[in-house]
Design a protein around this motif. Structure first.
Motif, PDB file in Angstrom:
ATOM      1  N   ASN A  92       0.808  -1.222   0.000  1.00 62.62           N
ATOM      2  CA  ASN A  92       0.000   0.000   0.000  1.00 62.62           C
ATOM      3  C   ASN A  92       0.837   1.267   0.000  1.00 62.62           C
ATOM      4  OD1 ASN A  92      -2.835  -1.216   0.537  1.00 62.62           O
ATOM      5  ND2 ASN A  92      -1.556  -2.156   2.126  1.00 62.62           N
ATOM      6  N   LYS A  93       2.106   1.159   0.358  1.00 62.30           N
ATOM      7  CA  LYS A  93       3.002   2.308   0.406  1.00 62.30           C
ATOM      8  C   LYS A  93       4.346   1.922  -0.194  1.00 62.30           C
ATOM      9  CE  LYS A  93       1.273   4.774   4.523  1.00 62.30           C
ATOM     10  NZ  LYS A  93       1.301   6.142   3.985  1.00 62.30           N
ATOM     11  N   SER A  94       5.027   2.891  -0.816  1.00 66.17           N
ATOM     12  CA  SER A  94       6.351   2.618  -1.353  1.00 66.17           C
ATOM     13  C   SER A  94       7.357   2.480  -0.213  1.00 66.17           C
ATOM     14  CB  SER A  94       6.785   3.755  -2.279  1.00 66.17           C
ATOM     15  OG  SER A  94       6.998   4.948  -1.537  1.00 66.17           O
ATOM     16  N   GLN A  95       8.502   1.872  -0.514  1.00 67.02           N
ATOM     17  CA  GLN A  95       9.542   1.717   0.504  1.00 67.02           C
ATOM     18  C   GLN A  95      10.008   3.072   1.028  1.00 67.02           C
ATOM     19  OE1 GLN A  95      11.917  -1.265  -2.013  1.00 67.02           O
ATOM     20  NE2 GLN A  95      12.507  -1.837   0.054  1.00 67.02           N
ATOM     21  N   LEU A  96      10.141   4.043   0.122  1.00 63.94           N
ATOM     22  CA  LEU A  96      10.582   5.377   0.538  1.00 63.94           C
ATOM     23  C   LEU A  96       9.563   6.016   1.467  1.00 63.94           C
ATOM     24  CD1 LEU A  96      12.575   7.737   0.309  1.00 63.94           C
ATOM     25  CD2 LEU A  96      11.263   8.536  -1.680  1.00 63.94           C
ATOM     26  N   ASP A  97       8.283   5.880   1.133  1.00 57.07           N
ATOM     27  CA  ASP A  97       7.243   6.480   1.967  1.00 57.07           C
ATOM     28  C   ASP A  97       7.179   5.806   3.330  1.00 57.07           C
ATOM     29  OD1 ASP A  97       5.234   8.291   2.523  1.00 57.07           O
ATOM     30  OD2 ASP A  97       3.639   6.989   1.781  1.00 57.07           O
ATOM     31  N   VAL A  98       7.339   4.482   3.357  1.00 56.00           N
ATOM     32  CA  VAL A  98       7.367   3.762   4.635  1.00 56.00           C
ATOM     33  C   VAL A  98       8.525   4.252   5.498  1.00 56.00           C
ATOM     34  CG1 VAL A  98       7.824   1.507   5.692  1.00 56.00           C
ATOM     35  CG2 VAL A  98       6.156   1.702   3.844  1.00 56.00           C
ATOM     36  N   LEU A  99       9.697   4.394   4.878  1.00 55.02           N
ATOM     37  CA  LEU A  99      10.882   4.848   5.618  1.00 55.02           C
ATOM     38  C   LEU A  99      10.687   6.258   6.166  1.00 55.02           C
ATOM     39  CD1 LEU A  99      13.862   4.601   6.495  1.00 55.02           C
ATOM     40  CD2 LEU A  99      14.494   5.458   4.225  1.00 55.02           C
ATOM     41  N   LEU A 100      10.255   7.182   5.299  1.00 58.07           N
ATOM     42  CA  LEU A 100      10.136   8.584   5.720  1.00 58.07           C
ATOM     43  C   LEU A 100       9.004   8.780   6.717  1.00 58.07           C
ATOM     44  CD1 LEU A 100      10.857  10.563   2.415  1.00 58.07           C
ATOM     45  CD2 LEU A 100      12.396  10.024   4.313  1.00 58.07           C
ATOM     46  N   THR A 101       7.918   8.043   6.560  1.00 63.29           N
ATOM     47  CA  THR A 101       6.824   8.162   7.528  1.00 63.29           C
ATOM     48  C   THR A 101       7.254   7.629   8.886  1.00 63.29           C
ATOM     49  OG1 THR A 101       5.171   7.926   5.766  1.00 63.29           O
ATOM     50  CG2 THR A 101       4.423   7.584   8.021  1.00 63.29           C
ATOM     51  N   THR A 102       7.978   6.528   8.893  1.00 64.21           N
ATOM     52  CA  THR A 102       8.474   5.974  10.162  1.00 64.21           C
ATOM     53  C   THR A 102       9.397   6.968  10.853  1.00 64.21           C
ATOM     54  OG1 THR A 102       8.341   3.722   9.274  1.00 64.21           O
ATOM     55  CG2 THR A 102       9.698   4.044  11.229  1.00 64.21           C
ATOM     56  N   ILE A 103      10.298   7.582  10.090  1.00 61.71           N
ATOM     57  CA  ILE A 103      11.212   8.575  10.664  1.00 61.71           C
ATOM     58  C   ILE A 103      10.441   9.777  11.195  1.00 61.71           C
ATOM     59  CG2 ILE A 103      13.054  10.208  10.120  1.00 61.71           C
ATOM     60  CD1 ILE A 103      14.132   8.152   8.123  1.00 61.71           C
ATOM     61  N   ALA A 104       9.452  10.245  10.411  1.00 60.69           N
ATOM     62  CA  ALA A 104       8.660  11.404  10.844  1.00 60.69           C
ATOM     63  C   ALA A 104       7.931  11.112  12.145  1.00 60.69           C
ATOM     64  CB  ALA A 104       7.668  11.792   9.747  1.00 60.69           C
ATOM     65  N   LEU A 105       7.356   9.931  12.253  1.00 65.19           N
ATOM     66  CA  LEU A 105       6.662   9.563  13.483  1.00 65.19           C
ATOM     67  C   LEU A 105       7.636   9.430  14.650  1.00 65.19           C
ATOM     68  CD1 LEU A 105       4.218   6.872  12.042  1.00 65.19           C
ATOM     69  CD2 LEU A 105       3.644   9.203  12.743  1.00 65.19           C
ATOM     70  N   MET A 106       8.829   8.923  14.362  1.00 69.34           N
ATOM     71  CA  MET A 106       9.823   8.714  15.409  1.00 69.34           C
ATOM     72  C   MET A 106      10.337  10.045  15.962  1.00 69.34           C
ATOM     73  SD  MET A 106      13.331   6.446  15.210  1.00 69.34           S
ATOM     74  CE  MET A 106      12.402   4.989  14.750  1.00 69.34           C
ATOM     75  N   VAL A 107      10.854  10.890  15.098  1.00 68.71           N
ATOM     76  CA  VAL A 107      11.408  12.157  15.584  1.00 68.71           C
ATOM     77  C   VAL A 107      10.297  13.111  15.994  1.00 68.71           C
ATOM     78  CG1 VAL A 107      13.521  11.927  14.251  1.00 68.71           C
ATOM     79  CG2 VAL A 107      11.596  13.125  13.252  1.00 68.71           C
ATOM     80  N   GLY A 108       9.089  12.922  15.414  1.00 64.83           N
ATOM     81  CA  GLY A 108       7.951  13.723  15.848  1.00 64.83           C
ATOM     82  C   GLY A 108       7.575  13.414  17.279  1.00 64.83           C
ATOM     83  N   THR A 109       7.643  12.139  17.652  1.00 65.72           N
ATOM     84  CA  THR A 109       7.399  11.746  19.042  1.00 65.72           C
ATOM     85  C   THR A 109       8.372  12.446  19.975  1.00 65.72           C
ATOM     86  OG1 THR A 109       6.571   9.564  18.416  1.00 65.72           O
ATOM     87  CG2 THR A 109       7.416   9.793  20.649  1.00 65.72           C
ATOM     88  N   ALA A 110       9.633  12.472  19.582  1.00 58.77           N
ATOM     89  CA  ALA A 110      10.663  13.101  20.420  1.00 58.77           C
ATOM     90  C   ALA A 110      10.519  14.620  20.464  1.00 58.77           C
ATOM     91  CB  ALA A 110      12.050  12.729  19.901  1.00 58.77           C
ATOM     92  N   GLY A 111       9.709  15.185  19.573  1.00 57.21           N
ATOM     93  CA  GLY A 111       9.529  16.633  19.558  1.00 57.21           C
ATOM     94  C   GLY A 111       8.163  17.092  20.008  1.00 57.21           C
ATOM     95  N   LEU A 112       7.314  16.164  20.484  1.00 57.44           N
ATOM     96  CA  LEU A 112       5.965  16.559  20.889  1.00 57.44           C
ATOM     97  C   LEU A 112       5.990  17.327  22.208  1.00 57.44           C
ATOM     98  CD1 LEU A 112       3.831  13.397  20.063  1.00 57.44           C
ATOM     99  CD2 LEU A 112       3.767  15.614  18.918  1.00 57.44           C
ATOM    100  N   PRO A 113       5.504  18.556  22.223  1.00 54.99           N
ATOM    101  CA  PRO A 113       5.597  19.379  23.438  1.00 54.99           C
ATOM    102  C   PRO A 113       4.804  18.836  24.612  1.00 54.99           C
ATOM    103  CG  PRO A 113       4.282  20.486  21.735  1.00 54.99           C
ATOM    104  CD  PRO A 113       4.931  19.307  21.083  1.00 54.99           C
ATOM    105  N   HIS A 114       3.666  18.187  24.366  1.00 54.31           N
ATOM    106  CA  HIS A 114       2.858  17.712  25.501  1.00 54.31           C
ATOM    107  C   HIS A 114       3.475  16.483  26.142  1.00 54.31           C
ATOM    108  CE1 HIS A 114       1.364  14.857  22.524  1.00 54.31           C
ATOM    109  NE2 HIS A 114       0.758  14.186  23.465  1.00 54.31           N
ATOM    110  N   VAL A 115       4.330  15.740  25.417  1.00 50.29           N
ATOM    111  CA  VAL A 115       5.048  14.610  26.010  1.00 50.29           C
ATOM    112  C   VAL A 115       6.308  15.109  26.724  1.00 50.29           C
ATOM    113  CG1 VAL A 115       6.245  12.440  25.547  1.00 50.29           C
ATOM    114  CG2 VAL A 115       4.143  12.987  24.306  1.00 50.29           C
ATOM    115  N   ILE A 116       7.025  16.017  26.078  1.00 54.69           N
ATOM    116  CA  ILE A 116       8.250  16.554  26.680  1.00 54.69           C
ATOM    117  C   ILE A 116       7.966  17.208  28.025  1.00 54.69           C
ATOM    118  CG2 ILE A 116      10.007  18.349  26.424  1.00 54.69           C
ATOM    119  CD1 ILE A 116      10.007  17.752  23.425  1.00 54.69           C
TER     120      ILE A 116
END
Length: 563
Positions: A237-261
């Protein structure tokens, strides 16, 4: 008792508990309102962090999107859990040692700039509003189905409950309420999953049932028979590039979420921050290791219950009729053969299922007892309300602390600061309610947008602020603006204005990775082309990474060095 009666009982009991905790935890000073007096025990903060982070997207929507995407849906598991590890090891202890109230507070002081502080405030509010829209939608969905009220009414009820304990208790009330909400949501997730695992495989442990039974093989065969790709086939359903970039976005996005920090500001010390991160990861793992099993079981059950059934048989399914009333489930006999069929061709498909109902409907589809069905509804509400309250406090503190107190009225008294914070919670709840009734997408998708925005705005300036003393205010401001604008335009253009995903077909959920890279490049380049930070700031950054407690004040920075 019917499901609606059980749901009413569970919802009333849990809401009374939340209201009682909010009342007992009410505060009068700003430290209690914004960081819970920095006295929350590590294990309690771990549970509160888990509840804060495991939103309606995790509880309601994640298993649904995995159920629809199969293997490719694992991006949410990898991205969100990996991101929390990143946050726990790389950022949380240092931010707690810095000792401030909010992420914009860190950005403003580290980059000795009120402009940087304002940019961070805008980013925090933008990310939080995007995120909270998904939570309010989750609240509306639960109320719409299980209490048979419209989504707008459900959102309004949720707004009132959140407003009570957020306005009265601030971070202190929210923290202890989230401890209770974690308990509710994890019980509500594990009991139905175990019951369904036992029903389908004879093994009550979902993880073992998923890995050790033939249910996935059966599901793969069913998918192929219906014309779909195998459930476990990668990149269907998703290209390899999209899977990789979405995973990275979710990962570093988690580390940057102000309500979690901000949760790591509520403990006693950097050491406690590390321990609470470990507890949170354990609490989160209980749900995240269960989600893949629940996703597969849910898809198998739905296909078995709905596909190739006559319209008369469908109408006799009480749960299907009630979900139809919410307009999140629909049937249409397009070929007029008297049967309802699930087909891979969207134009010919006769069963429309909203991804957000998968977890909530699964106990009904599996014909579990009414009290278990109602328990899931209470868990979904707990997940949505716990995260919504944390996000609302971020919006409130960004305006009340970082704008009003820091920039407009530095001489504001404690009661004034708390009052402004409470008023801002009210405004934020009203906006969140609007987006809950008029959401820009399904829950997990909306939340994924928020992660992308967090990745593109906060993550680079926080990492460089801790580990690169040469990064200055000019670089941080330029990087945040470029990352946020690029990511916002791409998401809005593709999602709402018909723009094609022009960057190698990367989806809006994954474009935050590119925004993050742009932020890093711009920040580093601009920082090297402009004067270095003041010596006091550089010394503070060095000290931030030392094993000693406390961070030296920035008193040595002259007024002429602040913009």
């Amino acid at each position: 008792m019917p499901v609606e009666a059980w749901t009413t009982v569970f919802v009333i009991i849990s809401f009374i508990l939340y209201l009682y905790i909010g009342w007992r935890s009410r505060v009068k000073d700003s430290k209690g309102f914004f960081v819970a007096d920095q006295g929350v025990p590590a294990i309690a903060n771990g549970a509160a962090t888990a509840a804060d982070w495991m939103s309606a997207a995790s509880f309601i929507s994640m298993a649904g999107i995995i159920s629809f995407l199969g293997y490719d849906g694992s991006i949410y598991l990898m991205g969100w859990t990996g991101g929390f590890v990143l946050l726990a090891l790389l950022l949380a202890p240092y931010l707690r040692k810095f000792g401030k109230y909010t992420v914009p507070d860190f950005v403003g002081d580290r980059y000795y700039s009120n402009v940087a502080r304002l940019v961070a405030v805008v980013a925090a509010i933008f990310v939080s509003l995007t995120y909270v829209a998904g939570q309010m939608r989750g609240v509306g969905i639960v109320f719409s189905r299980f209490l048979q009220v419209d989504i707008g009414t459900g959102v309004l009820i949720g707004m009132i409950i959140v407003a009570f304990f957020a306005v009265l208790g601030g971070m202190k009330g929210i923290t202890w309420t989230q401890v209770a909400q974690y308990t509710v949501l994890i019980i509500a997730y594990l009991i139905p999953a175990a019951a369904i695992a036992w029903t389908l495989t004879g093994n009550p442990f979902p993880q073992l049932a998923f890995a050790g039974s033939d249910i996935v093989d059966k599901l793969n065969q069913v998918q192929v028979d219906l014309g779909f790709s195998e459930y476990t086939k990668p990149f269907a359903n998703k290209s390899q590039l999209d899977v990789l970039l979405t995973t990275i976005a979710l990962m570093v996005g988690t580390a940057g979420l102000p309500h979690v920090i901000v949760r790591f500001y509520t403990v006693k010390s950097p050491r406690a921050a590390r321990y609470s991160a470990g507890w949170a990861l354990l609490f989160i793992a209980l749900l995240y290791t269960t989600a893949p099993a629940l996703s597969a079981f849910a898809r198998y059950n739905l296909i078995d219950n709905l596909h190739n059934k006559t319209t008369t048989e469908i109408q006799q399914l009480d749960w299907a009729k009630k979900w139809e009333n919410t307009k999140l489930l629909a049937f249409s006999d397009k070929d007029n053969n008297g049967k309802i069929e699930l087909k891979p061709d969207k134009e010919k498909n006769e069963i429309k299922i909203d991804r957000d109902i998968i977890v909530l409907s699964t106990p009904e589809v599996a014909n579990l007892p009414p009290w278990i069905i109602a328990l899931v509804a209470a868990g979904g509400l707990a997940a949505a309300l716990s995260t919504a309250s944390g996000l609302l406090l971020v919006i409130s503190s960004s305006i009340a602390h970082d704008v009003y107190y820091r920039l407009i009225n530095p001489g504001a008294s404690e009661p004034q600061r708390v009052m402004v914070g409470r008023i801002m919670v009210g405004f934020a709840i009203a906006i969140a309610g609007y987006f809950g009734v008029n959401p820009p997408g399904f829950v997990a998708q909306v939340v994924a947008f928020a992660f992308g925005l967090a990745a593109a705005s906060f993550f680079p300036v926080i990492v460089l602020g801790i580990f690169d003393k040469r990064t200055n205010r000019e670089g941080a401001i330029a990087g945040m603006i470029v990352g946020l604008i690029f990511t916002t335009i791409y998401i809005a253009g593709v999602k709402f204005y018909g723009m094609s995903p022009w960057f190698f077909g990367v989806s809006p959920e994954g474009i935050g990775s590119i925004g993050m890279v742009l932020n890093f490049i711009v920040t580093l380049v601009v920082s090297r082309l402009t004067p270095p930070p003041p010596l006091a700031v550089q010394e503070m950054v060095e000290f931030l990474r030392s094993p000693e407690d406390g961070v030296p004040a920035l008193a040595d920075i002259g007024e002429d060095e602040l913009d």
